[in-house]
Write an enzyme that holds these catalytic residues in place. Structure first.
Site, PDB file in Angstrom:
ATOM      1  N   GLU A  38      35.932  50.226  38.127  1.00  0.00           N
ATOM      2  CA  GLU A  38      36.414  49.421  38.428  1.00  0.00           C
ATOM      3  C   GLU A  38      36.277  50.046  39.925  1.00  0.00           C
ATOM      4  O   GLU A  38      36.469  49.209  41.223  1.00  0.00           O
ATOM      5  CB  GLU A  38      38.052  49.862  38.567  1.00  0.00           C
ATOM      6  CG  GLU A  38      38.122  49.500  37.351  1.00  0.00           C
ATOM      7  CD  GLU A  38      39.302  48.979  36.264  1.00  0.00           C
ATOM      8  OE1 GLU A  38      40.264  50.032  36.313  1.00  0.00           O
ATOM      9  OE2 GLU A  38      39.437  49.156  35.448  1.00  0.00           O
ATOM     10  N   GLY A  72      39.128  46.984  29.485  1.00  0.00           N
ATOM     11  CA  GLY A  72      39.662  46.032  28.911  1.00  0.00           C
ATOM     12  C   GLY A  72      39.822  44.610  28.797  1.00  0.00           C
ATOM     13  O   GLY A  72      40.352  44.291  28.974  1.00  0.00           O
ATOM     14  N   SER A 129      37.256  50.130  25.360  1.00  0.00           N
ATOM     15  CA  SER A 129      38.786  49.788  24.607  1.00  0.00           C
ATOM     16  C   SER A 129      38.094  50.579  23.925  1.00  0.00           C
ATOM     17  O   SER A 129      38.662  50.271  22.706  1.00  0.00           O
ATOM     18  CB  SER A 129      37.856  47.704  24.250  1.00  0.00           C
ATOM     19  OG  SER A 129      38.261  47.226  25.497  1.00  0.00           O
TER      20      SER A 129
HETATM   21  P1  PGA Z   1      40.570  50.711  28.772  1.00  0.00           P
HETATM   22  O1  PGA Z   1      39.331  51.464  29.894  1.00  0.00           O
HETATM   23  O2  PGA Z   1      39.999  51.562  27.708  1.00  0.00           O
HETATM   24  O3  PGA Z   1      41.284  49.717  28.628  1.00  0.00           O
HETATM   25  O4  PGA Z   1      39.403  49.627  28.320  1.00  0.00           O
HETATM   26  C1  PGA Z   1      38.736  52.411  29.745  1.00  0.00           C
HETATM   27  C2  PGA Z   1      38.965  52.948  30.597  1.00  0.00           C
HETATM   28  O5  PGA Z   1      38.699  52.197  32.086  1.00  0.00           O
HETATM   29  O6  PGA Z   1      38.574  54.209  31.460  1.00  0.00           O
END
Ligand code: PGA
Length: 259
Positions: free
Chosen positions: A97, A173, A213
């Site tokens: 991100e 995500g 995820s």
């Molecule tokens: P997520 O995020 O488990 O919601 O996919 C993982 C991360 O960004 O570290």
């Protein structure tokens, strides 16, 4: 032996009260999981309050970002020393991100990674390919490029506090996760790149964790793979129960000899 590492990346979630409550619940639920290093990464403003809530527990407090300079005119930025001063002993760098939403370059990720390791923070360096890159068959090339760029200039003795998180961007995500076989393949190749950058001893000792995820129902299969040394958990880390189920899945593979 590589001690499994499971981190909860809370991202831009919680408020002071719910963050403190979540930290306390994680500390309580993970208290018995002594074979796993467990960390939480709350938002910056709550680090102090959560450090207090975790006092006396075995949970590592981490931050989601840092800046590489030590002090000065860098409005809005936070140094490694400030994180240590707030009670944090770990930090994320290179999260997708930050790379893809905020626009961080490989060079910036490298400077942050070096600053974190030089300050003796545990540095969870995140790498991973986008969906386009995966579909073009570039997964391993992208991972290798990101690793070599982020670790340029890091001395081998600084890798003791280095953790690599392989997080395929398309899995973060989205509810889609890499298969255990895909994760194992990517992790084994990451380990080979670490051997080529540093040495086979360094490669054998650095923990390589999976993120994207990771949930209670897929953790056991993913974390059972020999080169998957734990996880970085986003969404599921906002529930102490779900997060600690993943911690227990990591503990189930404790004391595995170095591959
Ligand atoms: P997520 O995020 O488990 O919601 O996919 C993982 C991360 O960004 O570290």
């Amino acid at each position: 032996m590589r001690t499994p590492f499971v981190g909860g990346n809370w991202k831009m979630n919680t408020d002071r009260a719910s963050g403190v409550a979540l930290a306390r619940a994680v500390a309580e639920a993970a208290a018995a999981c002594t074979g796993v290093e467990v960390a939480v990464f709350p938002p910056f403003p709550y680090l102090g309050a959560i450090a207090d809530a975790l006092h006396g527990s075995r949970i590592t407090l981490g931050a989601q970002d840092l800046y590489y300079e030590t002090s000065g005119a860098f409005t809005g930025e936070v140094s490694a020393a400030m994180l240590l001063d707030c009670g944090a002993s770990a930090v994320l760098t290179g999260h997708s991100e930050r790379r893809h939403v905020i626009g961080e370059s490989d060079d910036l990720v490298n400077r942050k990674t070096r600053a974190a390791l030089d300050a003796d923070l545990t540095c969870v360096l995140c790498i991973g390919e986008t969906l386009d890159q995966r579909e073009r068959g570039e997964t391993h090339a992208v991972n290798e490029r990101q690793l070599r760029a982020a670790l340029a200039g890091v001395r081998p003795e600084r890798t003791q506090r280095l953790v690599i998180a392989y997080e395929p961007v398309w899995a973060i995500g989205t509810g889609r996760n890499a298969t255990p076989a895909d994760a194992q393949d990517a992790h084994a190749r990451v380990r080979a790149v670490l051997a080529s950058i540093f040495s086979s001893d360094v490669a054998a000792s650095v923990r390589i964790i999976y993120g994207g995820s990771l949930k209670p129902d897929n953790a056991e299969a993913l974390l059972a793979r020999p080169d998957v040394d734990g996880g970085l958990v986003g969404g599921a880390s906002l529930s102490a129960t779900d997060f600690c189920t993943i911690v227990r899945a990591a503990e189930a593979r404790v004391a595995r000899p170095i591959a």
